[in-house]
Design a protein around this motif. Structure first.
Motif, short mmCIF file in Angstrom:
data_model
loop_
_atom_site.label_atom_id
_atom_site.label_comp_id
_atom_site.label_asym_id
_atom_site.label_seq_id
_atom_site.Cartn_x
_atom_site.Cartn_y
_atom_site.Cartn_z
N PHE A 216 -5.27 -7.13 -0.93
CA PHE A 216 -4.06 -6.82 -0.19
C PHE A 216 -3.84 -7.85 0.92
N ILE A 217 -2.59 -7.96 1.34
CA ILE A 217 -2.22 -8.79 2.48
C ILE A 217 -1.91 -7.86 3.64
N LEU A 218 -2.64 -8.01 4.75
CA LEU A 218 -2.41 -7.18 5.93
C LEU A 218 -1.40 -7.89 6.83
N LEU A 219 -0.19 -7.41 6.83
CA LEU A 219 0.90 -8.10 7.53
C LEU A 219 0.77 -8.03 9.05
N GLY A 220 0.14 -6.98 9.58
CA GLY A 220 0.04 -6.84 11.03
C GLY A 220 1.41 -6.61 11.65
N GLN B 245 -12.34 -7.40 11.03
CA GLN B 245 -11.38 -7.82 10.01
C GLN B 245 -10.03 -8.15 10.64
N MET B 246 -9.62 -7.35 11.61
CA MET B 246 -8.35 -7.57 12.29
C MET B 246 -8.35 -8.92 13.02
N LEU B 247 -9.42 -9.22 13.74
CA LEU B 247 -9.51 -10.48 14.48
C LEU B 247 -9.58 -11.66 13.51
N ALA B 248 -10.30 -11.50 12.41
CA ALA B 248 -10.38 -12.58 11.42
C ALA B 248 -9.00 -12.89 10.84
N GLY C 45 -13.06 -4.25 0.10
CA GLY C 45 -13.05 -4.16 1.55
C GLY C 45 -12.00 -3.20 2.05
N CYS C 46 -10.84 -3.21 1.40
CA CYS C 46 -9.76 -2.30 1.77
C CYS C 46 -10.15 -0.85 1.49
N ALA C 47 -10.76 -0.63 0.33
CA ALA C 47 -11.20 0.73 -0.02
C ALA C 47 -12.24 1.22 0.99
N HIS D 43 0.58 -3.22 7.96
CA HIS D 43 -0.35 -2.68 8.95
C HIS D 43 -1.39 -3.75 9.24
N TYR D 44 -2.28 -3.48 10.20
CA TYR D 44 -3.34 -4.45 10.50
C TYR D 44 -4.68 -4.03 9.90
N PHE D 45 -4.72 -2.84 9.25
CA PHE D 45 -5.90 -2.45 8.48
C PHE D 45 -5.45 -1.50 7.38
N CYS D 46 -6.34 -1.19 6.45
CA CYS D 46 -5.98 -0.35 5.30
C CYS D 46 -5.96 1.12 5.74
N GLU D 47 -4.78 1.58 6.08
CA GLU D 47 -4.57 2.93 6.59
C GLU D 47 -3.81 3.76 5.56
#
Length: 315
Positions: free
Chosen positions: A10-14, A78-81, A94-96, A174-178
């Protein structure tokens, strides 16, 4: 960023199109993550080193600190990376793991805060029988039950969310898999999952909250019956930190997930997620340590021992 046709994650768009805001948020997240690491590690280690803190209250507090440490570590690195790096991708596994961990820990924290209120109820209302009632076996059982419910809730909701058809769309806003972000990119009707999630959130949030309110109702009655001002102050002191933590955590979760009427906007939801998953676990150790005389006393004793050891080694 990545080749969409070959990428299985997935791509976390933030916060897309707002790089300055992302940098500010990442700086705040890094600061609070550092505080969370330091404060929660102190709460985990100090009761193991000081016999005065080996009580049921600190057993539960240590478990809350472990939970908060896992909560922030699950998200912040993960968010900072993603913010500081060139890519914003996260692999499917990782998302799961992020989603499963987030659902589990949120559920466990709801229940653990209720267990801690029961502990405070026995400490204030039944002080003579406190250590007998809150014996080590019961404490371990209550914590194990909280984790059992958390894992069960996770295994009901998370696999369903991860298996939803997405028709090639793997851009998570989102910035993480929520959970809510995963549901929004599904290309099928998700009414069943949304209703199930809402119902389980309602039970998992409101039932423990009701138990907390009942416990503190009895505590309030018991405190009013205490004749000495010093006794009332001591009783309130044992409960005030927990009440503050409960108010912050439940207030945020209720506003975000089960408020009546319109739900928060997408950006508002992200900011609230940052608060309850990063800021709140950082505030908990500060609230408990700065307002707790026993904890500060244990810290002074430990520092005193270290100084004495250094002086002895120097001579």
């Amino acid at each position: 960023m990545v080749n969409d046709s070959h990428f299985g994650g997935f791509i976390l768009l933030g916060f897309p199109g707002q790089p300055q805001l992302e940098m500010i948020i990442s700086g705040v997240a890094f600061l609070f993550y550092t505080i969370a690491l330091t404060g929660n590690m102190a709460i985990i280690l100090l009761p193991l080193l000081d016999a005065h803190l080996q009580t049921p209250m600190y057993f539960f507090l240590r478990n809350l600190a472990i939970l908060d440490l896992c909560y922030t570590t699950n998200i912040v690195p993960q968010m900072l990376a993603n913010v500081w790096g060139k890519e914003k991708n996260i692999f499917f596994g990782g998302c799961a793991l992020q989603l499963f961990t987030d659902v589990t820990l949120c559920t466990v924290e709801c229940l653990l805060l209720a267990v801690m209120s029961y502990d405070r109820f026995n400490a204030v209302c039944k002080p003579l029988h406190y250590m007998t009632m809150m014996n080590p076996q019961l404490c371990r059982t209550l914590v194990a039950m909280s984790w059992g419910v958390g894992v069960t809730n996770c295994m009901i909701l998370s696999p369903y969310a991860m298996s939803l058809p997405r028709c090639g769309n793997h851009h998570l806003d989102h910035y993480f898999c929520e959970m809510s972000a995963m549901v929004k990119i599904a290309c099928v009707d998700t009414t069943t999952l949304e209703v199930t999630t809402f119902a389980m959130c309602l039970v998992i949030v409101l039932v423990p909250l009701l138990l907390i309110l009942v416990s503190y109702g009895f505590i309030a009655v018991a405190v009013f019956k205490i004749k000495s001002a010093a006794g009332r102050q001591k009783a309130l002191g044992t409960c005030s930190s927990h009440l503050i933590v409960v108010s912050i955590f439940y207030g945020t979760v209720i506003y975000m997930y089960i408020q009546p009427g319109n739900s928060p906007s997408q950006d508002e939801g992200k900011l609230l997620s940052i608060f309850y998953s990063i800021v709140n676990p950082s505030l908990n150790p500060l609230i408990y340590t700065l307002r707790n005389k026993e904890f500060k006393g244990a810290m002074k004793r430990l520092i005193g021992k270290e100084k004495s050891s250094l002086e002895t080694a120097g001579h």
